[in-house]
Design a protein around this motif. Structure first.
Motif, PDB file in Angstrom:
ATOM      1  N   ALA A 102       0.830  -1.205   0.000  1.00  0.00           N
ATOM      2  CA  ALA A 102       0.000   0.000   0.000  1.00  0.00           C
ATOM      3  C   ALA A 102       0.865   1.256   0.000  1.00  0.00           C
ATOM      4  CB  ALA A 102      -0.931  -0.004   1.210  1.00  0.00           C
ATOM      5  N   LEU A 103       1.959   1.230   0.742  1.00  0.00           N
ATOM      6  CA  LEU A 103       2.841   2.395   0.773  1.00  0.00           C
ATOM      7  C   LEU A 103       3.485   2.612  -0.590  1.00  0.00           C
ATOM      8  CD1 LEU A 103       4.114   4.692   2.404  1.00  0.00           C
ATOM      9  CD2 LEU A 103       5.994   3.130   2.974  1.00  0.00           C
ATOM     10  N   MET A 104       3.888   1.532  -1.243  1.00  0.00           N
ATOM     11  CA  MET A 104       4.468   1.674  -2.579  1.00  0.00           C
ATOM     12  C   MET A 104       3.433   2.213  -3.557  1.00  0.00           C
ATOM     13  SD  MET A 104       7.159  -1.476  -3.017  1.00  0.00           S
ATOM     14  CE  MET A 104       5.989  -2.813  -2.755  1.00  0.00           C
ATOM     15  N   THR A 105       2.190   1.757  -3.409  1.00  0.00           N
ATOM     16  CA  THR A 105       1.109   2.258  -4.265  1.00  0.00           C
ATOM     17  C   THR A 105       0.858   3.735  -4.006  1.00  0.00           C
ATOM     18  OG1 THR A 105       0.054   0.076  -4.304  1.00  0.00           O
ATOM     19  CG2 THR A 105      -1.321   1.967  -4.878  1.00  0.00           C
ATOM     20  N   ALA A 106       0.795   4.109  -2.727  1.00  0.00           N
ATOM     21  CA  ALA A 106       0.570   5.513  -2.371  1.00  0.00           C
ATOM     22  C   ALA A 106       1.732   6.384  -2.847  1.00  0.00           C
ATOM     23  CB  ALA A 106       0.394   5.645  -0.859  1.00  0.00           C
ATOM     24  N   GLY A 107       2.936   5.864  -2.707  1.00  0.00           N
ATOM     25  CA  GLY A 107       4.099   6.613  -3.162  1.00  0.00           C
ATOM     26  C   GLY A 107       4.074   6.843  -4.656  1.00  0.00           C
ATOM     27  N   LEU A 108       3.732   5.800  -5.395  1.00  0.00           N
ATOM     28  CA  LEU A 108       3.750   5.872  -6.851  1.00  0.00           C
ATOM     29  C   LEU A 108       2.627   6.743  -7.403  1.00  0.00           C
ATOM     30  CD1 LEU A 108       5.214   4.797  -9.358  1.00  0.00           C
ATOM     31  CD2 LEU A 108       3.640   2.856  -9.342  1.00  0.00           C
ATOM     32  N   PHE A 109       1.403   6.567  -6.871  1.00  0.00           N
ATOM     33  CA  PHE A 109       0.249   7.249  -7.457  1.00  0.00           C
ATOM     34  C   PHE A 109      -0.131   8.557  -6.767  1.00  0.00           C
ATOM     35  CE2 PHE A 109      -0.423   2.759  -8.715  1.00  0.00           C
ATOM     36  CZ  PHE A 109      -0.370   2.945 -10.085  1.00  0.00           C
ATOM     37  N   ILE A 110       0.344   8.777  -5.554  1.00  0.00           N
ATOM     38  CA  ILE A 110       0.008  10.028  -4.861  1.00  0.00           C
ATOM     39  C   ILE A 110       1.220  10.961  -4.806  1.00  0.00           C
ATOM     40  CG2 ILE A 110      -0.829  11.060  -2.715  1.00  0.00           C
ATOM     41  CD1 ILE A 110      -2.352   8.481  -2.147  1.00  0.00           C
ATOM     42  N   VAL A 111       2.327  10.485  -4.244  1.00  0.00           N
ATOM     43  CA  VAL A 111       3.543  11.311  -4.203  1.00  0.00           C
ATOM     44  C   VAL A 111       4.072  11.511  -5.617  1.00  0.00           C
ATOM     45  CG1 VAL A 111       5.913  11.468  -3.334  1.00  0.00           C
ATOM     46  CG2 VAL A 111       4.104  10.543  -1.867  1.00  0.00           C
ATOM     47  N   GLY A 112       4.036  10.452  -6.412  1.00  0.00           N
ATOM     48  CA  GLY A 112       4.419  10.568  -7.817  1.00  0.00           C
ATOM     49  C   GLY A 112       5.856  10.192  -8.113  1.00  0.00           C
ATOM     50  N   ARG A 113       6.053   9.678  -9.303  1.00  0.00           N
ATOM     51  CA  ARG A 113       7.359   9.214  -9.755  1.00  0.00           C
ATOM     52  C   ARG A 113       8.123  10.342 -10.442  1.00  0.00           C
ATOM     53  NH1 ARG A 113       6.653   4.554 -13.901  1.00  0.00           N
ATOM     54  NH2 ARG A 113       5.803   6.326 -15.043  1.00  0.00           N
ATOM     55  N   ILE A 114       9.434  10.382 -10.236  1.00  0.00           N
ATOM     56  CA  ILE A 114      10.285  11.346 -10.927  1.00  0.00           C
ATOM     57  C   ILE A 114      10.243  11.049 -12.425  1.00  0.00           C
ATOM     58  CG2 ILE A 114      12.691  12.064 -11.309  1.00  0.00           C
ATOM     59  CD1 ILE A 114      13.192  11.526  -8.336  1.00  0.00           C
ATOM     60  N   LYS A 115      10.055  12.062 -13.228  1.00  0.00           N
ATOM     61  CA  LYS A 115      10.006  11.893 -14.673  1.00  0.00           C
ATOM     62  C   LYS A 115      11.325  11.299 -15.162  1.00  0.00           C
ATOM     63  CE  LYS A 115       8.974  14.345 -18.971  1.00  0.00           C
ATOM     64  NZ  LYS A 115       8.641  15.646 -19.602  1.00  0.00           N
ATOM     65  N   GLY A 116      11.215  10.209 -15.898  1.00  0.00           N
ATOM     66  CA  GLY A 116      12.415   9.548 -16.404  1.00  0.00           C
ATOM     67  C   GLY A 116      12.769   8.290 -15.649  1.00  0.00           C
ATOM     68  N   ILE A 117      12.280   8.171 -14.408  1.00  0.00           N
ATOM     69  CA  ILE A 117      12.491   6.941 -13.641  1.00  0.00           C
ATOM     70  C   ILE A 117      11.427   5.933 -14.079  1.00  0.00           C
ATOM     71  CG2 ILE A 117      12.351   5.868 -11.359  1.00  0.00           C
ATOM     72  CD1 ILE A 117      14.909   7.384 -11.711  1.00  0.00           C
ATOM     73  N   GLU A 118      11.877   4.816 -14.616  1.00  0.00           N
ATOM     74  CA  GLU A 118      10.923   3.847 -15.137  1.00  0.00           C
ATOM     75  C   GLU A 118      10.244   3.064 -14.019  1.00  0.00           C
ATOM     76  OE1 GLU A 118      12.340   1.487 -18.380  1.00  0.00           O
ATOM     77  OE2 GLU A 118      13.568   3.110 -19.177  1.00  0.00           O
ATOM     78  N   ARG A 119      11.012   2.683 -12.999  1.00  0.00           N
ATOM     79  CA  ARG A 119      10.432   1.950 -11.873  1.00  0.00           C
ATOM     80  C   ARG A 119      11.139   2.340 -10.583  1.00  0.00           C
ATOM     81  NH1 ARG A 119       9.482  -4.317 -13.894  1.00  0.00           N
ATOM     82  NH2 ARG A 119       8.214  -3.814 -15.727  1.00  0.00           N
ATOM     83  N   PRO A 120      10.406   2.797  -9.575  1.00  0.00           N
ATOM     84  CA  PRO A 120      11.022   3.071  -8.279  1.00  0.00           C
ATOM     85  C   PRO A 120      11.557   1.782  -7.669  1.00  0.00           C
ATOM     86  CG  PRO A 120       8.870   4.103  -8.463  1.00  0.00           C
ATOM     87  CD  PRO A 120       8.991   3.154  -9.608  1.00  0.00           C
ATOM     88  N   ALA A 121      12.474   1.905  -6.721  1.00  0.00           N
ATOM     89  CA  ALA A 121      13.082   0.735  -6.085  1.00  0.00           C
ATOM     90  C   ALA A 121      13.030   0.867  -4.568  1.00  0.00           C
ATOM     91  CB  ALA A 121      14.530   0.592  -6.539  1.00  0.00           C
ATOM     92  N   LEU A 122      12.816  -0.253  -3.893  1.00  0.00           N
ATOM     93  CA  LEU A 122      12.814  -0.287  -2.435  1.00  0.00           C
ATOM     94  C   LEU A 122      14.225  -0.609  -1.972  1.00  0.00           C
ATOM     95  CD1 LEU A 122      10.731  -0.042  -0.104  1.00  0.00           C
ATOM     96  CD2 LEU A 122      10.577  -2.545  -0.144  1.00  0.00           C
ATOM     97  N   ALA A 123      14.799   0.262  -1.142  1.00  0.00           N
ATOM     98  CA  ALA A 123      16.227   0.154  -0.837  1.00  0.00           C
ATOM     99  C   ALA A 123      16.529   0.339   0.650  1.00  0.00           C
ATOM    100  CB  ALA A 123      17.008   1.178  -1.649  1.00  0.00           C
ATOM    101  N   PRO A 124      16.688  -0.746   1.399  1.00  0.00           N
ATOM    102  CA  PRO A 124      17.132  -0.623   2.787  1.00  0.00           C
ATOM    103  C   PRO A 124      18.658  -0.670   2.884  1.00  0.00           C
ATOM    104  CG  PRO A 124      16.561  -2.884   2.341  1.00  0.00           C
ATOM    105  CD  PRO A 124      16.330  -2.108   1.049  1.00  0.00           C
ATOM    106  N   THR A 125      19.191  -0.234   4.007  1.00  0.00           N
ATOM    107  CA  THR A 125      20.603  -0.415   4.309  1.00  0.00           C
ATOM    108  C   THR A 125      20.723  -1.653   5.192  1.00  0.00           C
ATOM    109  OG1 THR A 125      21.062   1.964   4.171  1.00  0.00           O
ATOM    110  CG2 THR A 125      22.650   0.604   5.369  1.00  0.00           C
TER     111      THR A 125
END
Length: 329
Positions: A102-125
């Protein structure tokens, strides 16, 4: 800066979430926090604070909810309102320990993707034996990936490692089944060629057995493989500590030995503690979105705020946007 937090997301919400938020504003004078959730429950834990705003809602997205449907239908859910506050410019970043999909969905469709980024990535340390840790992406935002996606992951990961983690010229490795250039499947072989010409400090293939040794500062892979690696590391660590506990409490002699090495074992556990690294950033969005671990305690939430603060302060999203534009040109 203002950081929006889903106070109702996670196994220990709202208590641990709001306690972590309070610790953050007490420590960081330049941070204001907006908590989204049940006002009565939140105030029962922290009362009032001049730099903590509460937006009341009793609706929330559950771990069992189908992500896309929940985000679309639960318009007043704490997670949805949190993401909307970022989209509306009322907050600079957001954090949730709730439903990952749900957070990834909210991030993608509400916060929005940077133009040119084809797919966001989940990245922990993730932890390393020397305590420095390494960034790994993608760990589950996208099960499948193309070579071009892995190249963008490498660029975004390098920017984060340099800006937030303070690593000069971070080493980027491609997760593979061997270190030779021709190893792997079609995806990794094609990605290898692209990464060599990407402008990042690409050191070649790295194997999963070497990850905790600090083989690279940034490791890129597809989300399917990355998620399995993450859960293998988590499961192995939990199993080892479980076996140690069983062994060290099995007899009087072992209990005495355990007492002698208690502090050393505690240091070892802290070295592998995910709460010290904050959360997993969802890279490639218009603003920082942090996925805190579902079982986050107040320390994990505090470190997630610290992480978001660094990402905003170092303009990570803006730097990624500029790097993608340069790549396209």
């Amino acid at each position: 800066m203002k950081i929006a937090i889903d106070a109702m997301g996670g196994d220990n919400a709202p208590r641990e979430i709001v306690l972590g938020a309070k610790r953050a504003v007490d420590e960081f004078n330049d941070v204001e926090i907006i908590l989204f959730g049940d006002e009565e429950k939140i105030k029962a834990e922290i009362g009032s604070h001049e730099r903590i705003e509460i937006v009341h809602t009793t609706e929330m997205i559950l771990g069992t909810d189908e992500p896309v449907r929940a985000v679309r239908r639960k318009k007043t859910a704490s997670m949805v309102l949190m993401a909307q506050s970022v989209a509306d410019g009322k907050a600079d970043a957001c954090i949730s320990a709730g439903n990952t999909g749900a957070l990834m969905t909210a991030g993608l469709f509400i916060v929005g993707r940077i133009k040119g980024i084809e797919r966001p990535a989940l990245a922990p340390t993730l932890p390393t034996l020397d305590g420095k840790g390494f960034l790994m992406l993608d760990l589950g935002a996208n099960a499948d990936a193309k070579p071009e996606h892995l190249t963008q992951y490498a660029i975004m990961g390098s920017i984060y490692a340099e800006k937030v983690r303070g690593i000069a010229n971070p080493r980027v490795g491609l997760l593979n089944i061997g270190t030779e250039e021709k190893k792997g499947n079609e995806l990794t072989r094609s990605a290898f060629s692209l990464l060599k010409d990407s402008g990042v400090n690409f050191i070649g293939n790295v194997e999963s057995r070497d990850l905790l040794e600090g083989a690279a500062d940034v490791v890129v892979t597809d989300g399917f493989t990355g998620n399995m690696v993450l859960k293998t590391i988590e499961g192995t660590a939990l199993s080892i500590f479980s076996m140690l506990k069983t062994t060290l409490t099995s007899s009087f002699k072992n209990k005495v030995a355990a007492g002698l090495v208690k502090n050393d074992l505690k240091d070892l556990k802290n070295m592998l503690d995910y709460t010290e690294y904050g959360g997993a950033g969802l890279f490639g969005l218009n603003a920082p979105v942090i996925k805190a671990h579902g079982s986050s305690n107040s320390n994990a939430l505090f470190n997630a705020v610290r992480q978001a603060r660094q990402m905003v302060g170092h303009s990570v999203s803006e730097t990624i946007r500029a790097a993608v534009m340069e790549e396209k040109n």
